[in-house]
Design a protein around this motif. Structure first.
Motif, PDB file in Angstrom:
ATOM      1  N   GLU A 102      31.489  51.414  38.930  1.00 49.87           N
ATOM      2  CA  GLU A 102      32.205  50.298  39.560  1.00 49.87           C
ATOM      3  C   GLU A 102      33.722  50.491  39.376  1.00 49.87           C
ATOM      4  N   ARG A 103      34.069  51.050  38.229  1.00 50.02           N
ATOM      5  CA  ARG A 103      35.492  51.293  37.945  1.00 50.02           C
ATOM      6  C   ARG A 103      36.015  52.443  38.799  1.00 50.02           C
ATOM      7  N   SER A 104      35.218  53.499  38.894  1.00 54.00           N
ATOM      8  CA  SER A 104      35.722  54.686  39.600  1.00 54.00           C
ATOM      9  C   SER A 104      35.726  54.507  41.115  1.00 54.00           C
ATOM     10  N   THR A 105      34.875  53.638  41.641  1.00 56.10           N
ATOM     11  CA  THR A 105      34.856  53.441  43.099  1.00 56.10           C
ATOM     12  C   THR A 105      35.761  52.292  43.539  1.00 56.10           C
ATOM     13  N   GLU A 106      36.535  51.759  42.637  1.00 62.08           N
ATOM     14  CA  GLU A 106      37.518  50.708  42.949  1.00 62.08           C
ATOM     15  C   GLU A 106      36.883  49.356  43.249  1.00 62.08           C
ATOM     16  N   THR A 107      35.545  49.276  43.178  1.00 68.47           N
ATOM     17  CA  THR A 107      34.953  47.954  43.428  1.00 68.47           C
ATOM     18  C   THR A 107      35.261  47.002  42.273  1.00 68.47           C
ATOM     19  N   LEU A 108      35.474  47.570  41.093  1.00 69.42           N
ATOM     20  CA  LEU A 108      35.839  46.712  39.951  1.00 69.42           C
ATOM     21  C   LEU A 108      37.211  46.077  40.204  1.00 69.42           C
ATOM     22  N   ALA A 109      38.136  46.890  40.720  1.00 73.35           N
ATOM     23  CA  ALA A 109      39.466  46.352  41.043  1.00 73.35           C
ATOM     24  C   ALA A 109      39.341  45.277  42.111  1.00 73.35           C
ATOM     25  N   ARG A 110      38.471  45.529  43.065  1.00 71.33           N
ATOM     26  CA  ARG A 110      38.302  44.541  44.135  1.00 71.33           C
ATOM     27  C   ARG A 110      37.693  43.250  43.579  1.00 71.33           C
ATOM     28  N   LEU A 111      36.735  43.425  42.659  1.00 68.02           N
ATOM     29  CA  LEU A 111      36.152  42.235  42.021  1.00 68.02           C
ATOM     30  C   LEU A 111      37.232  41.437  41.296  1.00 68.02           C
ATOM     31  N   MET A 112      38.150  42.178  40.672  1.00 68.17           N
ATOM     32  CA  MET A 112      39.228  41.509  39.929  1.00 68.17           C
ATOM     33  C   MET A 112      40.198  40.803  40.881  1.00 68.17           C
ATOM     34  N   ASN A 113      40.218  41.227  42.146  1.00 69.65           N
ATOM     35  CA  ASN A 113      41.065  40.555  43.128  1.00 69.65           C
ATOM     36  C   ASN A 113      40.468  39.233  43.595  1.00 69.65           C
ATOM     37  N   THR A 114      39.167  39.066  43.355  1.00 73.40           N
ATOM     38  CA  THR A 114      38.537  37.801  43.757  1.00 73.40           C
ATOM     39  C   THR A 114      38.793  36.770  42.658  1.00 73.40           C
ATOM     40  N   PRO A 115      38.667  35.494  43.006  1.00 73.66           N
ATOM     41  CA  PRO A 115      38.892  34.478  41.962  1.00 73.66           C
ATOM     42  C   PRO A 115      37.728  34.418  40.972  1.00 73.66           C
ATOM     43  N   THR A 116      37.558  35.492  40.236  1.00 72.86           N
ATOM     44  CA  THR A 116      36.462  35.601  39.266  1.00 72.86           C
ATOM     45  C   THR A 116      37.041  36.110  37.948  1.00 72.86           C
ATOM     46  N   SER A 117      36.657  35.476  36.862  1.00 71.71           N
ATOM     47  CA  SER A 117      37.232  35.894  35.573  1.00 71.71           C
ATOM     48  C   SER A 117      36.626  37.218  35.124  1.00 71.71           C
ATOM     49  N   LYS A 118      37.367  37.898  34.280  1.00 71.66           N
ATOM     50  CA  LYS A 118      36.890  39.175  33.731  1.00 71.66           C
ATOM     51  C   LYS A 118      35.585  38.977  32.979  1.00 71.66           C
ATOM     52  N   THR A 119      35.527  37.878  32.248  1.00 72.06           N
ATOM     53  CA  THR A 119      34.324  37.607  31.456  1.00 72.06           C
ATOM     54  C   THR A 119      33.109  37.447  32.371  1.00 72.06           C
TER      55      THR A 119
END
Lengths: 309, 406
Positions: free
Chosen positions: B240-257
């Motif tokens: 998820e980190r390497s395919t940038e989907t993690l970054a995209r998830l972080m762009n949504t209004p969703t907390s890291k936790t």
């Protein structure tokens, strides 16, 4: 709509963004133009709240990213530079998932998924896994995912990298249409022609700073003698070069054999006068080419480098 | 809510991965079948390795001991599923049955068998064997011989004791005893004891019952293949980190936790799904008994799923490289599985190896499953459950904290 105020970001001792300031009005299409490594993506990441700024602030619709990042994220749709989709599930499932992550209910997400598939023109391939898509199709779904929650501000970070001309045109048309429908767009690219086509106002970024901003015309007007007229004649003539230099608003004249280049701030008047002088001197005009100033030449003049350096 | 959306997305991705599904669901079931069958009888319960057989019996004995031989020995709870008794009214009929191959073995119990045994006199059981089935004949011979010898020995001893006690020179206190009835009673009770199932129990299992090889390898494969979720879960985070989907998830209004918990719950939910499917499938396909109280196995499975899901978070936090996780997945899990008894029973290892094995969660899980299958108490399962929960909690905390600040 968006205010970026003296934004800075350092990684260790290296200051990547060195005080970027600009603002974007509601419904405007704004371009961030700069070469690779200029700090565009870092600036975008700070605007989205993906990375924290070292100093400065960003407000979207009056809400500060530092004070209320979640609220700002709800207002923004981000199209990342890389394809950020799940390759082993379908386009429809991807869009639905991203809609849900932006807070849409199940029903809303389903409805919006179909709308977005229509916007990006991939309804008929919606069931296919992303991994089976071409690069251009992936890019279109990549944009679609950012449109799911109907953002007030759409931020696109080099969305056309490495795709075929047909998909690029589709993407550009889609963005243009979204902007015409009222969506505020920030478009970053190092492709000058895309920014010129899409954006009403442009900020040129280099080495972590906005070095110039304004409309395309405003930026080009900063260049004195930026329009060039190239006239090809049948025989070279040093006397003619001197004569052409006396035309009003001509800054300089250069000759390379039979090819004469005239730099002027008023191409319309200079072109007529120049052709008339060539004919009067008894030479034949073989071809004429007028090159208006563009963002590339603005960037070249401002930095001494080209955008693709 | 978003935790579940992320978790469900991960489950869907894994369910759509045919190769992964084969690895996680089909392969452990296949291996259980192969290992459980190939090593049948190696473990404490050997009834499954015993061939099915039919015995033609002529019981001419009117007494109790002959009847006990048939009912309590040859048809006891453990042998009844493998031995079928056909009774006949003459020796000739039994012989004919064996000659014609209609029954595997013939058994003739002579007319005065009980009486002679009781009197400690010589008597003989006849085992008629089919020459083509020496093993079955041998098996039946050894059972009936063993029974006859034990009852005979008890009878002789009893007779000797009662004879001695009946001697007037012995203690006066014994005078009032009815020695004949005492002798009969002793012989009867000891005969019953000789024929009882307990006489055949060799090992003392942890619970009430020993587990079959099929049960053992079902538990062993479950422990091994659930462990793979630790690396697959970690790989999904790294991916998820390497395919940038993690970054995209972080762009949504969703907390890291929420994002991290979503990944954790996804791994946990898939592990639980795998656990339940595997238990159901092995029970349906091979009759694997997961314990009289199947809840015990499920509780051990759930705590183990919590442990492997926690491990997935820690691995993802410690290792950024997908290739390195692949290596761990391939080699590391195999080593842990071998050490934890998933390849061969842990009891064959030296003591120090058995002690070392307790650092691995799969050892605790496997022991917990085996204990549950053998009918242990909830109290006995407390330790493995607590250890697995502790592993899960600590690794989840370490992993989440590290990932939050990466």
């Amino acid at each position: 709509m968006l205010k970026v105020d003296n934004l800075k970001k350092s990684f260790g001792n290296r200051e990547v963004v060195r005080g970027v300031t600009f603002s974007v009005n509601k419904g405007e299409s704004f371009g961030l133009l700069g070469p690779n490594g200029a700090g565009k993506s870092t600036t975008i990441s700070m605007i989205c709240g993906l990375i924290e700024s070292s100093s400065g602030d960003v407000t979207v619709g009056g809400v500060s990213i530092n004070k209320n990042p979640m609220e700002v994220k709800r207002k923004i749709g981000v199209v990342p530079q890389d394809i950020a989709l799940y390759p082993t599930i379908s386009a429809r499932e991807n869009l639905y998932f991203w809609g849900r992550m932006y807070g849409l209910s199940r029903v809303e997400a389903k409805k919006r998924t179909e709308e977005v598939l229509e916007i990006v023109g991939l309804q008929d391939r919606a069931k296919e896994k992303i991994e089976n898509y071409s690069g251009g199709m992936k890019r279109r779904i990549n944009i679609g995912a950012a449109l799911m929650h109907k953002p007030e501000l759409l931020i696109m970070d080099e969305p056309t990298v490495g795709i075929d001309p047909q998909s690029r045109n589709h993407i550009l048309e889609t963005v243009k249409k979204l902007n015409q429908e009222g969506m505020t767009v920030i478009y970053t690219s190092h492709y000058m022609e895309e920014v010129e086509y899409l954006c009403e106002r442009i900020a040129i970024v280099d080495q972590g700073l906005v070095i110039a901003s304004g409309t395309k015309a405003e930026l080009c007007n900063r260049l004195v003698g930026a329009t060039s007229i190239q006239i090809k004649v049948n025989v070279s003539s040093p006397e003619l070069i001197d004569t052409l230099g006396t035309i009003q608003n001509v800054q300089s004249v250069k000759a390379d054999g039979e090819l004469i280049t005239i730099y002027t701030s008023d191409a319309r008047q200079a072109l007529g006068d120049a052709v008339a002088l060539v004919v009067q001197s008894g030479l034949q005009v073989l071809s004429v080419d007028v090159q208006e100033p563009n963002l590339e030449s603005v960037f070249l003049q401002l930095t001494g480098r080209t955008l693709r350096d | 809510m978003k935790v579940w959306i992320i978790a469900w997305k991960d489950i869907k991705i894994r369910l759509k991965d045919r190769k992964g599904m084969a690895l996680f669901l089909f392969l452990p079931i296949l291996l259980t079948a192969i290992l459980g069958t190939a090593l049948n009888g190696v473990l404490t319960d050997d009834t499954n390795s015993m061939p099915k057989m039919t015995i033609a019996v002529y019981n001419a004995d009117a007494g109790e001991i002959g009847t006990r031989l048939i009912e309590d020995v040859l048809q006891n709870e453990r042998l009844a599923s493998n031995i079928t008794i056909h009774s006949f009214t003459s020796k000739e009929k039994v012989e004919l049955q064996v000659i014609e191959g209609k029954n595997d073995v013939g058994l003739i119990i002579p007319q005065d068998f009980s009486q002679k045994i009781g009197a400690a006199e010589s008597t003989q059981l006849e085992v008629l064997q089919d020459q083509g089935k020496p093993l079955i004949s041998q098996f039946v011979r050894s059972i009936v011989t063993s029974y006859a010898n034990r009852v005979g020995a008890v009878a002789k001893a009893s007779k000797e004791v009662t004879t001695q006690l009946a001697n007037p020179k012995q203690t006066a206190a014994a005078v009032s005893v009815n020695f004949e009835s005492l002798a009969a009673e002793v012989i009867g009770q000891l005969g019953e004891a000789a024929g009882s199932e307990d006489s055949f129990v060799v090992d003392q299992p942890i619970g009430k019952k020993a587990v079959s090889s099929m049960q053992y390898y079902a538990a062993a494969m479950l422990a091994m293949f659930l462990l793979y979720n630790a690396t697959v879960g970690a790989k999904m985070i790294i991916n998820e980190r390497s395919t940038e989907t993690l970054a995209r998830l972080m762009n949504t209004p969703t907390s890291k936790t929420s994002i991290l918990l979503g990944k954790y719950v996804g791994t946990l939910a898939f592990s639980i799904l795998q656990l339940l499917i595997f238990m159901g499938a092995t029970n349906a396909a091979f009759g694997v008994n997961w314990g009289e109280n199947v809840l015990q196995s499920i509780v051990i499975g759930l705590t183990y799923a919590i442990a492997v899901s926690g491990l997935s978070m820690m691995i993802a936090a410690m290792i950024a490289n997908e290739q390195a996780v692949e290596t761990i997945s391939g080699l590391g899990v195999q080593i842990l599985a071998a050490l934890g008894g998933s390849m061969v029973p842990i009891t064959v290892f030296p003591d120090f190896m058995q002690k070392i094995a307790h650092i691995t969660p799969n050892t605790w899980a496997l022991n917990g499953f085996i204990d549950s299958m053998s009918g242990t108490t909830w109290q006995a399962l407390l330790l493995p459950s607590v250890v697995l929960l502790a592993i899960g909690t600590v690794t989840l905390l370490i992993g989440t904290l590290r990932l939050r600040y990466q």
